[in-house]
Scaffold this active site. Structure first.
Site, PDB file in Angstrom:
ATOM      1  CG  MET A   1      42.414  45.168  37.213  1.00  0.00           C
ATOM      2  SD  MET A   1      43.280  44.772  35.685  1.00  0.00           S
ATOM      3  CE  MET A   1      42.028  43.871  34.804  1.00  0.00           C
ATOM      4  CG  MET A   2      40.078  50.754  41.454  1.00  0.00           C
ATOM      5  SD  MET A   2      41.160  51.696  42.494  1.00  0.00           S
ATOM      6  CE  MET A   2      40.087  53.074  42.836  1.00  0.00           C
ATOM      7  CD  GLN A  53      41.114  44.644  45.637  1.00  0.00           C
ATOM      8  OE1 GLN A  53      40.998  45.627  44.932  1.00  0.00           O
ATOM      9  NE2 GLN A  53      42.179  43.856  45.626  1.00  0.00           N
ATOM     10  CB  CYS A  83      46.079  49.882  45.566  1.00  0.00           C
ATOM     11  SG  CYS A  83      45.849  51.349  44.583  1.00  0.00           S
ATOM     12  CG  ASN A 194      48.345  39.755  39.727  1.00  0.00           C
ATOM     13  OD1 ASN A 194      48.658  40.829  40.234  1.00  0.00           O
ATOM     14  ND2 ASN A 194      47.735  39.671  38.567  1.00  0.00           N
ATOM     15  N   GLY A 196      52.060  40.118  35.171  1.00  0.00           N
ATOM     16  CA  GLY A 196      52.758  39.867  33.920  1.00  0.00           C
ATOM     17  C   GLY A 196      52.472  38.520  33.283  1.00  0.00           C
TER      18      GLY A 196
HETATM   19  C1  LIG Z   1      43.513  49.947  35.351  1.00  0.00           C
HETATM   20  C2  LIG Z   1      43.947  49.061  36.482  1.00  0.00           C
HETATM   21  C3  LIG Z   1      43.273  49.102  37.685  1.00  0.00           C
HETATM   22  C4  LIG Z   1      43.644  48.272  38.738  1.00  0.00           C
HETATM   23  N1  LIG Z   1      42.904  48.288  39.885  1.00  0.00           N
HETATM   24  C5  LIG Z   1      43.183  47.397  40.856  1.00  0.00           C
HETATM   25  C6  LIG Z   1      42.325  47.267  41.994  1.00  0.00           C
HETATM   26  O1  LIG Z   1      41.306  47.952  42.113  1.00  0.00           O
HETATM   27  N2  LIG Z   1      42.672  46.368  42.946  1.00  0.00           N
HETATM   28  C7  LIG Z   1      43.781  45.554  42.817  1.00  0.00           C
HETATM   29  O2  LIG Z   1      44.032  44.725  43.684  1.00  0.00           O
HETATM   30  N3  LIG Z   1      44.595  45.662  41.768  1.00  0.00           N
HETATM   31  C8  LIG Z   1      44.311  46.542  40.774  1.00  0.00           C
HETATM   32  N4  LIG Z   1      45.118  46.606  39.674  1.00  0.00           N
HETATM   33  C9  LIG Z   1      46.317  45.738  39.600  1.00  0.00           C
HETATM   34  C10 LIG Z   1      45.988  44.396  38.945  1.00  0.00           C
HETATM   35  O3  LIG Z   1      45.012  43.705  39.699  1.00  0.00           O
HETATM   36  C11 LIG Z   1      47.220  43.517  38.852  1.00  0.00           C
HETATM   37  O4  LIG Z   1      47.702  43.245  40.138  1.00  0.00           O
HETATM   38  C12 LIG Z   1      48.354  44.156  38.046  1.00  0.00           C
HETATM   39  O5  LIG Z   1      47.859  44.784  36.874  1.00  0.00           O
HETATM   40  C13 LIG Z   1      49.394  43.099  37.659  1.00  0.00           C
HETATM   41  O6  LIG Z   1      48.799  42.000  36.996  1.00  0.00           O
HETATM   42  P1  LIG Z   1      48.738  41.890  35.376  1.00  0.00           P
HETATM   43  O7  LIG Z   1      50.150  42.011  34.903  1.00  0.00           O
HETATM   44  O8  LIG Z   1      48.126  40.545  35.128  1.00  0.00           O
HETATM   45  O9  LIG Z   1      47.888  43.022  34.901  1.00  0.00           O
HETATM   46  C14 LIG Z   1      44.755  47.418  38.606  1.00  0.00           C
HETATM   47  C15 LIG Z   1      45.438  47.375  37.379  1.00  0.00           C
HETATM   48  C16 LIG Z   1      45.051  48.180  36.334  1.00  0.00           C
HETATM   49  C17 LIG Z   1      45.804  48.108  35.014  1.00  0.00           C
END
Ligand SMILES: Cc1cc2nc3c(=O)[nH]c(=O)nc-3n(C[C@H](O)[C@H](O)[C@H](O)COP(=O)(O)O)c2cc1C
Length: 320
Positions: A1-2, A53, A83, A194, A196
């Site tokens: 996550m960025m 990634q 993204c 993935n 939620g």
């Molecule tokens: C701050 C932030 C940065 C993220 N950066 C990326 C990223 O660089 N690459 C990616 O595939 N997903 C990124 N995501 C998305 C997450 O990998 C994930 O797909 C999304 O948050 C849903 O999953 P979760 O509900 O478990 O958080 C990011 C999410 C957040 C909150």
């Protein structure tokens, strides 16, 4: 996550779980090719198993970047097709590539050939007015044909017009069943779900339908969630470290990084959730958040924070 899962964060998470597969933040192929490689790609071997990634849609550049990733010791290369940010769309990569499965296939094939590593794809179940059944199946089939055997699917669409990236992580409805159906239709593919998923119990329930679960925000907000993963999901018989063990094990790393000139806050911002749900968690977080970013902040901040959660401050008061 960025901005979140940088190398400090990953080192910290690895103190909690040895077996969880970790992913870098997305880095563009250009950043790998033309940027400061130590900054963009550097990691500690302790972080493995670790996937790099990449973001991009130029097969040649992605192939070159994947090769460099392999040379740096990554275990897997993952292509970001999920993204939704405008910045990313204007460079024609990320979620907008859901509409270009052929191009994604070309990229995957080139990356696999150049790196010799498994190339995986992180995608959504669709974008905008795509059909979540037919278009998604078509996307998966074409990319799989190009050599991708593993898909990590964020189980909601990305709406590329009108929603911010943050909204795109919450507003398009989740459809976990769609990902389960994908696994039923293509059982030979490795499908990870993935979106939620907030607890290990939920993860376990998904594992009866798919091959793996990716946790994003929940693992960042409550990283100790990963502590049971090795034992419960991978069947390892290692003892689980306590939260304080994790904190103590992080100290030598922080000390070494401080000596290299890394600011304390760059590391401690990732540990704010370590005591999530525990007594004095808020005071722990507040102390680190308020003191960790100050110029010259050092180990004493971490030690004081440890004192707060270990109850030392309270004992002192009680003894006075
Ligand atoms: C701050 C932030 C940065 C993220 N950066 C990326 C990223 O660089 N690459 C990616 O595939 N997903 C990124 N995501 C998305 C997450 O990998 C994930 O797909 C999304 O948050 C849903 O999953 P979760 O509900 O478990 O958080 C990011 C999410 C957040 C909150």
């Amino acid at each position: 996550m960025m901005e979140w899962t940088d190398r400090h964060c990953r080192f910290f998470l690895r103190l909690i779980s040895k077996r969880t597969f970790l992913y870098t933040e997305m880095v563009t192929a250009e950043a790998v090719l033309y940027g400061d490689r130590t900054r963009v790609l550097g990691f500690s071997p302790v972080e493995r198993p670790l996937a790099l990634q990449l973001g991009g849609s130029d097969a040649e550049k992605l192939a070159a970047a994947a090769r460099i990733g392999a040379d740096w010791g990554y275990d897997e290369i993952n292509l970001n097709v999920g993204c939704p940010s405008d910045r990313v769309q204007s460079g024609r990569f990320g979620a907008c590539l859901m509409a270009e499965p052929e191009l994604v296939g070309d990229c995957v094939a080139a990356m696999g050939a150049s790196s010799g590593l498994p190339v995986t794809v992180k995608c959504r179940i669709g974008i905008d007015d795509q059909d979540e059944e037919e278009d998604f199946d078509r996307f998966i089939d074409m990319v799989a044909r190009a050599g991708c055997g593993t898909f990590i699917v964020h189980a909601r669409k990305a709406w590329l017009k009108g929603l911010s990236p943050k909204e795109n992580r919450d507003i398009p409805p989740l459809d976990h069943a769609r990902v389960h159906r994908l696994k039923q239709r293509r059982p030979e593919l490795e499908i990870l779900i993935n979106g939620g998923i907030g607890s290990l119990n939920e993860a376990r329930a998904h594992l009866t339908h798919v091959d793996g679960v990716m946790l994003g925000r929940a693992a960042y907000a409550d990283p100790y969630l990963l502590a049971e993963v090795d034992r419960e999901l991978f069947g390892a018989n290692a003892t689980m470290p306590s939260r304080l063990d994790v904190l103590d094990a992080f100290v030598p790393y922080v000390e070494a990084e401080l000596a290299r000139g890394t600011r304390l806050n760059a590391m401690t911002r990732h540990i704010l959730g370590l005591f999530h749900g525990q007594k004095r968690a808020r005071a722990f977080r507040r102390h680190i958040a308020e003191s960790g970013h100050l110029d010259g902040a050092g180990l004493e901040v971490l030690q004081a924070a440890r004192g707060i959660v270990a109850g030392e401050a309270y004992r002192t008061v009680a003894a006075a």
